[in-house]
Scaffold this active site. Structure first.
Site: not given
Length: 420
Positions: A259-261, A264
């Site tokens: 859910h980040c790399i 974001d």
């Protein structure tokens, strides 16, 4: 009863926050629009890896209740927004969940309430999107209610760092808002770090993951040319990381997930293009490299089958580990999905095994889960390790395979064992 905090969004970010707040003795309520999630939580069934059913029982015994009724917002001294912000079609964050949450807060906002956004987004969201919605009812941020941003830093599956001992960055709309938010988190988080304001706190989160994104792209690019040059990149990294300063080890893989790399850094790139009119070239190059890794893995797989005079079409390829990181069940943005899709497109008979996943949501019955791992390894023309779950005896699996392709650098290379 007075409620200390209502958490909006009871997923991978919101539920660990609830857990630590309850442990600290706070009166906590949860709000989520997913009735199935709310009912399951109240019945004692956790839907995330980091909170077991036993831990959820402790949370419930501490007085926590989840609800789909936004009235629980009006009773709270503090409201924390922990909802998803996926990428939209334009490459920027999809703020529908954030905006929906803020509208719900606005309908229930009372003087003195502290509102904190934790959802990752682009710099300026707290001030430009959240604040106007909250102020539309006549109350003023920094005067009638408090507003802050504090980026979530949850790392699912991390046994060492959780919501309590991971430093909490806080940026207030005003210094007084920052004081209130810092005092709130200080009740159950070990270390609170003050940022200058909301934009700085928003950008800090994006910098953290952009740093990782770019360095992962660097080693992914090196993996390709090191293979072509006959250089063992894994040995190179082991040697380089002995330097006690100036180097942090990053490792190549079949792509980036979670859910980040994968998401974001694009918020930051989108914001730079939208507001300044020029590209954030590091991010866009890193994205290009990382998103092509699944195709590179499939090409390497095809080359390995060719060494056995075996065509990809009709070959049985067994994928081990389809989650985005080891030892959890989370499949969000997993690079295993594009790997499998491209193998299928080339005609391979694709199967999978994962100790945490019994049915692969991306493919249904098209990519079956093998019932007997040992038998499936022996029968496969090629076994590809995509995720190194601790449940796997990689050495034994590699020894039993006709061909074993290790994308995580954990198997000893040999005649029939190949590393990325």
């Amino acid at each position: 009863m007075s409620v200390d905090v209502t958490v909006i969004g009871l997923g991978y970010v919101g539920l660990p926050l609830v857990q630590e707040a309850v442990r600290a003795g706070l009166v906590v309520r949860g709000f989520d629009i997913n009735g199935g999630v709310v009912d399951a939580l109240n019945a004692g069934h956790s839907h995330i890896d980091d909170i077991s059913d036993d831990e959820l029982a402790e949370i419930l015994s501490g007085g926590f209740e989840a609800s789909t009724d936004e009235a629980v917002i009006a009773d709270a001294d503090t409201v924390v927004i922990c909802v998803p912000t996926p990428l939209g079609e334009d490459g920027g964050p999809d703020l529908q969940a954030v905006e929906g949450s803020v509208h719900a807060i606005a309908r229930n906002l009372t003087p003195g309430t502290l509102v904190i956004l934790e959802s990752t987004t682009y710099p300026g969201t707290t001030d430009e999107v959240v604040r106007p919605i909250l102020e539309a009812g006549g109350l003023t941020a920094g005067t009638d209610f408090h507003l802050a941003f504090s980026p979530e830093r949850i790392d699912p599956g991390n046994a060492q760092f959780g919501a309590k001992n991971t430093p909490k960055v806080v940026g207030g709309y005003t210094p007084e808002c920052g004081d209130m938010a810092a005092a709130f988190y200080g009740r159950f988080v070990d270390t609170v770090v003050r940022a200058k304001g909301t934009r700085e706190a928003e950008t800090a989160k994006l910098l953290e993951n952009t740093y990782r994104h770019i360095n992962i792209a660097l080693v992914n690019e090196m993996a390709r040319f090191c293979h072509d040059l006959g250089i063992d990149l894994w040995d190179v990294i082991d040697a380089a990381k002995t330097k006690p300063f100036g180097f942090q080890a990053f490792y190549p893989g079949p792509g980036v997930g979670g859910h980040c790399i994968p998401i974001d850094p694009n918020y930051l790139s989108y914001n730079v293009r939208a507001k300044l009119g020029y590209p954030f070239r590091f991010v866009e190059l890193a994205q290009e490299i990382n998103t092509t890794m699944p195709a590179y893995v499939v090409q390497r797989a095809q080359d390995l089958l060719n060494e056995d005079a075996r065509a990809m079409r009709g070959a049985t390829v067994l994928l081990l580990g389809v989650t985005y990181k080891p030892n959890i069940a989370d499949q969000r943005e997993s690079p295993a999905v594009p790997v499998a899709r491209q193998l299928l497109d080339k005609g391979a008979d694709v199967r999978f095994h994962d100790p945490h996943v019994s049915s692969w949501s991306a493919f249904g019955d098209v990519v079956p889960c093998v019932p007997d791992l040992d038998a499936a390894v022996r029968e496969a023309d090629l076994v590809v390790l995509l995720q190194n779950h601790r449940a796997y005896d990689v050495a034994a699996l590699a020894a039993a395979s006709h061909r074993f392709f290790d994308t995580r650098g954990v198997a000893a290379p040999g005649d029939r064992v190949h590393r990325l």
